[in-house]
Design a protein around this motif. Structure first.
Motif, PDB file in Angstrom:
ATOM      1  N   UNK A 505       2.863   8.767  -0.097  1.00 45.78           N
ATOM      2  CA  UNK A 505       2.491   9.402  -1.782  1.00 45.78           C
ATOM      3  C   UNK A 505       1.072   7.892  -1.708  1.00 45.78           C
ATOM      4  N   UNK A 506       1.376   7.101  -1.022  1.00 48.99           N
ATOM      5  CA  UNK A 506       1.238   6.020  -1.126  1.00 48.99           C
ATOM      6  C   UNK A 506      -1.069   6.030  -0.531  1.00 48.99           C
ATOM      7  N   UNK A 507      -0.392   6.587   0.478  1.00 53.05           N
ATOM      8  CA  UNK A 507      -1.481   7.025   1.337  1.00 53.05           C
ATOM      9  C   UNK A 507      -2.786   7.729   0.557  1.00 53.05           C
ATOM     10  N   UNK A 509      -2.204   8.306  -2.928  1.00 55.04           N
ATOM     11  CA  UNK A 509      -3.184   7.712  -3.871  1.00 55.04           C
ATOM     12  C   UNK A 509      -4.286   6.716  -3.209  1.00 55.04           C
ATOM     13  N   UNK A 510      -3.888   6.390  -2.470  1.00 58.15           N
ATOM     14  CA  UNK A 510      -5.580   5.911  -1.944  1.00 58.15           C
ATOM     15  C   UNK A 510      -6.386   5.998  -1.010  1.00 58.15           C
ATOM     16  N   UNK A 513      -8.418   7.746  -4.425  1.00 59.03           N
ATOM     17  CA  UNK A 513      -8.877   6.783  -5.359  1.00 59.03           C
ATOM     18  C   UNK A 513     -10.208   6.236  -3.968  1.00 59.03           C
ATOM     19  N   UNK A 514     -10.537   6.530  -3.086  1.00 62.72           N
ATOM     20  CA  UNK A 514     -11.405   6.503  -2.046  1.00 62.72           C
ATOM     21  C   UNK A 514     -12.409   7.495  -2.424  1.00 62.72           C
TER      22      UNK A 514
ATOM     23  N   UNK B 158       6.804  -2.567  -2.174  1.00 66.88           N
ATOM     24  CA  UNK B 158       5.282  -1.660  -1.114  1.00 66.88           C
ATOM     25  C   UNK B 158       4.949  -0.744  -2.990  1.00 66.88           C
ATOM     26  N   UNK B 159       5.745   0.724  -4.017  1.00 66.77           N
ATOM     27  CA  UNK B 159       5.164   1.196  -4.244  1.00 66.77           C
ATOM     28  C   UNK B 159       3.711   0.424  -5.047  1.00 66.77           C
ATOM     29  N   UNK B 162       0.813  -0.183  -2.962  1.00 65.37           N
ATOM     30  CA  UNK B 162      -0.562   1.025  -3.441  1.00 65.37           C
ATOM     31  C   UNK B 162      -0.929   0.803  -4.363  1.00 65.37           C
ATOM     32  N   UNK B 163      -0.832   0.498  -5.938  1.00 56.27           N
ATOM     33  CA  UNK B 163      -1.004   0.603  -7.016  1.00 56.27           C
ATOM     34  C   UNK B 163      -2.422  -0.250  -6.990  1.00 56.27           C
ATOM     35  N   UNK B 165      -3.658  -1.590  -4.616  1.00 57.98           N
ATOM     36  CA  UNK B 165      -4.598  -0.969  -3.606  1.00 57.98           C
ATOM     37  C   UNK B 165      -5.796  -0.624  -4.392  1.00 57.98           C
ATOM     38  N   UNK B 166      -5.010   0.419  -4.760  1.00 60.66           N
ATOM     39  CA  UNK B 166      -6.074   1.703  -5.403  1.00 60.66           C
ATOM     40  C   UNK B 166      -6.729   1.010  -6.673  1.00 60.66           C
ATOM     41  N   UNK B 169      -9.962  -1.228  -5.311  1.00 52.96           N
ATOM     42  CA  UNK B 169     -10.564   0.214  -4.785  1.00 52.96           C
ATOM     43  C   UNK B 169     -11.699   0.689  -5.361  1.00 52.96           C
ATOM     44  N   UNK B 170     -11.401   1.083  -6.777  1.00 52.71           N
ATOM     45  CA  UNK B 170     -11.927   1.306  -8.181  1.00 52.71           C
ATOM     46  C   UNK B 170     -12.684   0.609  -9.074  1.00 52.71           C
TER      47      UNK B 170
END
Lengths: 539, 385
Positions: A505-507, A509-510, A513-514, B158-159, B162-163, B165-166, B169-170
């Protein structure tokens, strides 16, 4: 621009100041080289090693000893209450009362317990009791109340010349000069303990894996405590002894969490300067990190298959076969073996309590668990489980041995006899007769049918402690693949465990986004350019 | 293009150290997670903890700053223009459409930013801090409170990572979208000075002044003549700062003039009068501003005045002779007046003028006339006798 630079610099400085400070304090925490600070221990350099008593001067020890019993009598003439202490020990009794889960308090010890090496002593005492601290333990009728049956010398010989006879029920070999030995006695040394504890199971390092002949005079590479180039510690310095009761539990025979010799007794439970490492000690035994490998010099037996025993050559002679390293891998009397050296331990939760497959117990698991080490991640020692469960390094000895498929019990075969035709397997090579004789000796039923069944036996490791540089590092366990604790899956281990779903899921999302950003940027570029030209043309 | 100071010193320090720490936490955190090898697990764990503490200290300071400066208001969520902002990002932005929201000192974030930053502040960061603490302190049985395992803690942690990190980026990408030039937003966050076009700057300045005035007004709630007070104070400040200096002097002359001054809008409502005017008409300021000039005339005179006003609104300047006024208490006074149009943005929006009281003169003349009549009557009487 100058201001900008100053601001950036300022920010970097403040941020790194924190880390710098931390680093400095970490440098302070570098463990100093020995001597390590310990409790309850006097360093070799600070000790007076002169003997308090010179036994060679005592007249009574200069007499011509007719038998070994006379030596004991001579000892007891001065140490005239000591036999009372000795005769209360498990070294003497070869059993004591211990509680087994679901079976209550039972007498437990070498007298009655089974293992997956030479199986058990019953019926073959005369050879097995070469490792008993007594004289004349030839069968179950041995008199445990006779003080002069005690063998003082086997533990206290400092001359290095004493040895017991093969198949001699614990009596000394004929070659031994009892006078010389008696006059050269003292505190037990590694050699005294090792003569039995290194050779258990009928050969060097067959059983323990971490106790073997190299430990008589080990280097600190082999064992950091006993290394002769280091502290040169003797067994009894950890296995502290009070009136012949020695601290230390061997879970091949024991089941209760008491009277154990521990690392903590000297090192305390916060031995590291580092808090994070000390915290590990709450759930990880010292041994786990500090005994990264065992059987460092000579191989230890990992597998013993009794079912192939009995093969003889065309002349009816016994066969001996060895592997490339010179270790036996086949003996007619014992079957097939696998030896290994520099073995990486297996790891289990262990709370200090164990169970045993008694000869009277029905077999309900395959492989049969000869002894079960209790413990789990969830077991924090709160509901009377013994202690808090910790991760321990264990040697697991696996094999195949005889059992009764009808009665569903293990079988104690009679293995040894001096004579052919006595039903002893090692003379007659007849399993049926050996099984019948062994079970009859114990007064236990035997259906007349036998087969071989896989067994496992667990030996928590305590010796061959490595130097600190060689101890495990974080990533030996905290790693995603093939870590040491890969099989210990009942808990979340950072660095090893993850949720594949969450990571997926995390990957997503990343990457999403990218991708979104990239598409957005590209669209912006293309469309804006178009717009821009349009605007230009309008102008 | 004009530059305007938007991000204060602490704010920038907070933002960048936070960025640095979160970045470092991410680097070490994902190493601990087992995603890659970089510093070594040992160092990663230790540094992650240290950075976490640094982050916590920073958070405490940031919370303090947000409360004391009132900056927390920037994060009050709003749905106003939320949709427009979103549509801009997915549509308008490609066509060089104008940004639907302006960045100002008191409204730094667009509605979308408000929503997302608030979410970070009250959801993601607290979850990370909380699970981080559980991770650090409650995984071993030491404090009585124990965890059954790190599994759920680690999952949440971890969740959150990820949030975050996203988000990063944005966030970094969007900085290139909103500024005048791709890097100008980042530059603004470093120096504090944001580049804007003049219209935007004007808006910002106005807003700042408005906020400052409102602030001061709050502080002098009790005063009845607060608007006077504020006007005077404002003019004083303006003068001291050298803004509209000439103008002020001119205004003072009008204010303190012995002639009455008035300004009336196109709609005929009084916009402004001076003290002398008030004295002559016997009104208080509050009672007359916003009222129609009909009040000051009787029916007959009003019609005449209206006609005159129409001419003024056409652009004529008129010096009027004596007129009769009706004061608040109904009494009558006389004055002469001037009327001239006022141009705002090249349009006549209102007219102004002065009145000079002639009541005394008028009465004196009347008296003189009476006397003359009486004398004449007496003379007549004598003749007749």
């Amino acid at each position: 621009m100058k201001k900008l630079l100053v601001i950036i610099l300022l920010m970097l400085l403040t941020s790194f100041l924190v880390f710098a400070l931390k680093d400095i304090s970490e440098e302070d925490q570098q463990p100093v080289d020995p001597p390590v600070k310990v409790n309850n221990y006097v360093y070799k350099a600070d000790r007076n090693t002169n003997p308090r008593v010179d036994h060679s001067e005592f007249e009574i020890l200069k007499q011509e000893f007719k038998s070994a019993h006379d030596v004991t009598a001579a000892c007891l003439s001065c140490h005239n209450r000591t036999h009372l202490d000795v005769m209360g020990t498990s070294h003497w009794l070869w059993q004591r009362s211990e509680e087994l889960k679901g079976k209550g308090v039972v007498p437990l010890g070498k007298r009655n317990i089974l293992n997956n090496f030479c199986i058990g002593v019953s019926g073959s005492e005369a050879t097995c009791t070469r490792c008993h601290i007594g004289y004349g333990y030839a069968d179950k009728n041995f008199n445990f109340d006779e003080p002069t049956n005690i063998d003082c010398l086997v533990c206290h010989d400092n001359s290095g010349t004493y040895k017991k006879a093969k198949g001699g029920a614990g009596y000394p070999d004929e070659s031994v000069d009892l006078n010389y030995v008696a006059q050269n006695i003292g505190t037990s040394t590694r050699a005294n303990c090792g003569v039995c504890h290194f050779w258990g199971g009928g050969g060097n390092n067959v059983k323990h894996g971490d106790l073997e002949i190299s430990m008589t005079e080990p280097t600190t590479e082999i064992d950091v405590h006993m290394g002769i180039d280091g502290e040169d510690m003797q067994c009894v310095e950890c296995h502290t002894t009070e009136r012949h009761q020695m601290a230390g539990k061997l879970y091949a025979l024991s089941s209760e969490n008491k009277n154990r010799a521990t690392c903590e007794q000297c090192h305390t439970n916060t031995p590291h300067k580092d808090k994070l490492l000390n915290e590990h000690n709450l759930r990880v035994a010292c041994q786990t990190c500090h005994i990264p490998v065992y059987a460092k010099v000579n191989s230890t037996k990992m597998w013993w298959d009794w079912s192939t025993a009995g093969r003889l050559d065309e002349n009816g002679n016994q066969i001996h076969e060895s592997d490339a390293d010179g270790n036996h891998n086949y003996l007619s009397i014992k079957g097939n073996f696998v030896y290994d050296d520099h073995v990486i331990p297996e790891y289990y939760w262990f709370n200090g309590t164990a169970n045993h497959q008694l000869i009277t117990d029905k077999i309900d698991t395959v492989p049969v668990q000869m002894n079960t080490l209790y413990g789990s991640y969830k077991d924090k020692g709160t509901n009377g489980s013994g202690g808090v469960s910790k991760i321990w390094p264990v040697k697991v000895h696996r094999g195949k041995q005889i059992y009764d498929p009808v009665n569903k019990t293990l079988i104690q075969p009679k293995l040894w006899s001096k004579n052919v035709g006595d039903s002893a397997y090692w003379k007659d090579f007849d399993w049926n007769k050996a099984a019948a004789a062994g079970m009859k000796y114990l007064g236990l039923p035997y259906s007349g049918q036998y087969d071989f069944i896989e067994t496992e036996m667990y030996w928590p490791l305590n010796h061959m402690v490595s130097k600190k540089e060689k101890s495990l590092t974080c990533v030996d366990c905290h790693t995603r693949h093939e870590g040491r604790l890969a099989d210990l899956t009942d808990f979340y281990l950072p660095g090893r465990d993850r949720s594949a779903f969450l990571d997926g899921f995390g990957i997503l999302v990343i990457l999403g986004t990218l991708l979104g950003v990239i598409i957005h940027a590209v669209l912006r570029r293309i469309l804006r350019k178009k717009c821009f030209f349009q605007n230009e043309s309008i102008k | 293009m004009k530059k305007i100071y938007i991000y204060k010193g602490f704010e920038r320090f907070w933002h960048w150290s936070q960025a640095l720490i979160i970045g470092f936490l991410g680097l070490t955190g994902f190493e601990i997670h087992g995603s890659y090898k970089l510093f070594g697990f040992d160092h990663a764990v230790r540094w992650h903890s240290t950075a976490a503490w640094a982050f916590l200290i920073l958070i405490v300071f940031a919370i303090f700053w947000h409360i004391t400066t009132g900056e927390w208001r920037q994060y009050i969520p709003t749905t106003k223009l939320l949709k427009e902002q979103f549509m801009y990002y997915i549509g308008g932005i490609f066509q060089n459409a104008p940004h639907p929201t302006n960045k100002t000192v008191y409204n730094k974030f667009n509605p979308l930013q408000r929503m997302i930053y608030l979410g970070l502040k009250i959801l993601v960061i607290p979850i990370m801090v909380l699970t981080g603490f559980l991770y650090l302190y409650f995984h071993y049985p030491k404090f009585g409170i124990e965890l059954d395992g790190l599994h759920s803690v680690a999952l949440f942690h971890t969740f959150g990572a990820y949030i975050l990190l996203a988000f990063v980026i944005a966030h970094v990408y969007l900085t290139t979208v909103t500024g005048v030039k791709p890097l100008s937003s980042i530059k603004a966050m470093i120096t504090g000075w944001e580049e804007m076009d003049e219209a935007e700057v004007k808006k910002v300045v106005e807003e700042e002044m408005e906020v400052a005035l409102l602030d001061i007004k709050e502080k002098f709630k009790a005063g009845a003549e607060k608007s006077d007070f504020l006007d005077e104070a404002l003019e004083g400040v303006e003068e001291r700062l050298g803004v509209v200096k000439r103008d002020t002097k001119f205004r003072d002359a009008i204010r303190n003039s012995g002639a009455g001054y008035f300004c009336i809008g196109r709609d005929g409502l009084y916009k402004e009068v001076n003290e002398t005017w008030l004295k002559l008409y016997k009104y208080k300021r509050d009672e007359i501003i916003g009222k129609h000039y009909r009040l000051s005339r009787n029916e007959e005179d009003f019609k005449e005045l209206e006609a005159t006003v129409q001419r003024v609104l056409q652009g004529e300047t008129i010096n009027h002779g004596e007129v009769k006024r009706i004061c608040k208490d109904g009494s009558i006074g006389y004055h002469t007046l001037t009327l001239s149009p006022v141009l705002i943005n090249e349009k006549i929006e209102c007219f102004e003028g002065f009145i000079i009281d002639t009541t005394d003169k008028h009465l004196a003349e009347k008296e003189l006339l009476k006397k003359q009549i009486r004398i004449e009557e007496k003379l007549k009487d004598r003749k007749n006798k």
